[in-house]
Enzyme design. Structure first.
Site, PDB file in Angstrom:
ATOM      1  N   ASP A   6      87.589  45.516 -27.295  1.00 36.01           N
ATOM      2  CA  ASP A   6      86.884  45.860 -26.057  1.00 36.01           C
ATOM      3  C   ASP A   6      86.332  47.268 -26.186  1.00 36.01           C
ATOM      4  OD1 ASP A   6      86.020  46.158 -23.393  1.00 36.01           O
ATOM      5  OD2 ASP A   6      88.012  46.889 -22.772  1.00 36.01           O
ATOM      6  N   ASN A   9      82.153  52.721 -23.012  1.00 36.22           N
ATOM      7  CA  ASN A   9      81.379  53.929 -23.324  1.00 36.22           C
ATOM      8  C   ASN A   9      82.253  55.070 -23.811  1.00 36.22           C
ATOM      9  OD1 ASN A   9      78.524  53.285 -22.463  1.00 36.22           O
ATOM     10  ND2 ASN A   9      79.639  52.709 -20.622  1.00 36.22           N
ATOM     11  N   THR A  10      83.508  55.099 -23.397  1.00 34.16           N
ATOM     12  CA  THR A  10      84.408  56.195 -23.759  1.00 34.16           C
ATOM     13  C   THR A  10      85.420  55.799 -24.814  1.00 34.16           C
ATOM     14  OG1 THR A  10      84.190  57.089 -21.507  1.00 34.16           O
ATOM     15  CG2 THR A  10      86.009  57.921 -22.854  1.00 34.16           C
ATOM     16  N   GLY A 107      76.565  43.012 -17.739  1.00 36.50           N
ATOM     17  CA  GLY A 107      77.349  43.686 -18.766  1.00 36.50           C
ATOM     18  C   GLY A 107      78.486  42.807 -19.255  1.00 36.50           C
ATOM     19  N   ASP A 109      81.420  43.536 -20.207  1.00 36.63           N
ATOM     20  CA  ASP A 109      82.713  43.899 -19.629  1.00 36.63           C
ATOM     21  C   ASP A 109      82.932  43.213 -18.281  1.00 36.63           C
ATOM     22  OD1 ASP A 109      80.540  45.480 -18.727  1.00 36.63           O
ATOM     23  OD2 ASP A 109      81.878  47.072 -18.048  1.00 36.63           O
ATOM     24  N   ARG A 110      81.864  43.033 -17.524  1.00 34.44           N
ATOM     25  CA  ARG A 110      81.979  42.413 -16.208  1.00 34.44           C
ATOM     26  C   ARG A 110      82.179  40.905 -16.331  1.00 34.44           C
ATOM     27  NH1 ARG A 110      77.837  45.659 -12.374  1.00 34.44           N
ATOM     28  NH2 ARG A 110      79.566  45.400 -10.921  1.00 34.44           N
ATOM     29  N   ASP A 129      87.267  48.012 -11.650  1.00 33.84           N
ATOM     30  CA  ASP A 129      87.585  48.517 -12.986  1.00 33.84           C
ATOM     31  C   ASP A 129      87.287  50.008 -13.038  1.00 33.84           C
ATOM     32  OD1 ASP A 129      87.971  49.032 -15.661  1.00 33.84           O
ATOM     33  OD2 ASP A 129      86.771  47.345 -16.377  1.00 33.84           O
ATOM     34  N   THR A 184      91.071  76.594  -5.730  1.00 32.21           N
ATOM     35  CA  THR A 184      89.940  75.813  -6.243  1.00 32.21           C
ATOM     36  C   THR A 184      90.378  74.494  -6.856  1.00 32.21           C
ATOM     37  OG1 THR A 184      88.703  77.845  -6.677  1.00 32.21           O
ATOM     38  CG2 THR A 184      87.973  75.855  -7.810  1.00 32.21           C
TER      39      THR A 184
END
Length: 258
Positions: A6, A9-10, A107, A109-110, A129, A184
């Site tokens: 699988d 993108n990352t 896509g 993945d979907r 997801d 912050t």
């Protein structure tokens, strides 16, 4: 045995399915420059380290990054002596065809998430997801993907905020102790956490209203448990939903003689 790959993108996830269960899962960064030989050295080293003896003879791939597919095909051909199934290609059959606007490419993945979720939980689902993008997939009563929503991913949003405002630091995604931050980092963590709680809840509620039938919400992706802390956003969390979907699609193609 079946090797499920699988590619997002990352990250890229490799899982081995022995016909009954997942026996190993590894994750690496997605890099289109990585060769088939490099993939094999990395994978075989991990298998040897964990003393996993797997006679891999079949491979299925889902990739949202087209440039990596070639080298993954070579990996399957060269080292596992098989022609891989690639989700989204014409030769890879789907248990349920998507029903979307003509000319729309869904896509992989979907499609995979929809197949896995329907197999495990039935129809009338929203699959959330948490990946590079946060996606919402609507799975109909008969298992078809019928549309959804794409939102910026959590980490992508934080990275964009950091780059757009030089004075803002990198922060970890976590549940803040209070909504009102007094520094912050706390302000940023509160904004991301409660912002995504609101995004998921409101998006799912609007999908349910528009769909007009009772629906269950299934979550996957590493950050899903974080956003479910004390907030009943999901009916189920499934870490390996995408991998299960790959197994479902692979088995369907075998049953169809593909």
């Amino acid at each position: 045995m079946l090797l499920c790959i699988d590619t997002g993108n990352t990250n890229t996830v490799f899982s081995i399915w022995n016909g009954r269960e997942i026996i190993a899962t590894w994750r690496t960064s997605t890099e289109h420059q990585r060769t088939a030989d490099q993939y094999y050295v990395w994978l075989s080293t991990l298998m040897n380290f964990q003393k996993i003896e797997a006679d891999i003879s079949e491979v299925i791939i889902s990739s949202t990054v087209p440039r990596v597919v070639f080298n993954l095909r070579v990996l399957a051909n060269r080292y596992f002596d098989c022609r891989p199934l690639v989700v989204g290609k014409p030769e890879c059959l789907l248990p349920h065809m998507p029903r979307v606007d003509e000319g729309t490419t869904v896509g992989p993945d979907r499609l995979v998430n929809s197949a896995g979720a329907f197999d495990l939980y039935g129809g009338d689902l929203i699959v959330v997801d948490f990946g590079t993008a946060t996606t919402f997939d609507v799975v109909s009563e008969d298992g078809a993907y019928v549309g959804g929503v794409i939102s910026p991913g959590v980490n992508a949003s934080l990275e964009s905020l950091h780059h757009a405002a030089a004075a803002l630091p990198h922060v970890d995604v976590t549940m803040p102790q209070k909504v009102i931050g007094t520094n912050t980092v706390a302000c940023m963590q509160s904004g991301v956490f409660w912002g995504y709680i609101g995004l998921v809840r409101e998006t799912c509620n609007r999908i349910k209203d528009e769909y007009g039938r009772p629906m269950r919400v299934i979550a996957t992706g590493g950050l899903a448990p974080l956003f479910n802390q004390g907030h009943k956003l999901f009916d189920h969390f499934d870490e390996f939903l995408t991998i299960h979907g790959l197994v479902v699609i692979h088995n369907y193609n075998k049953d169809m003689g593909n």
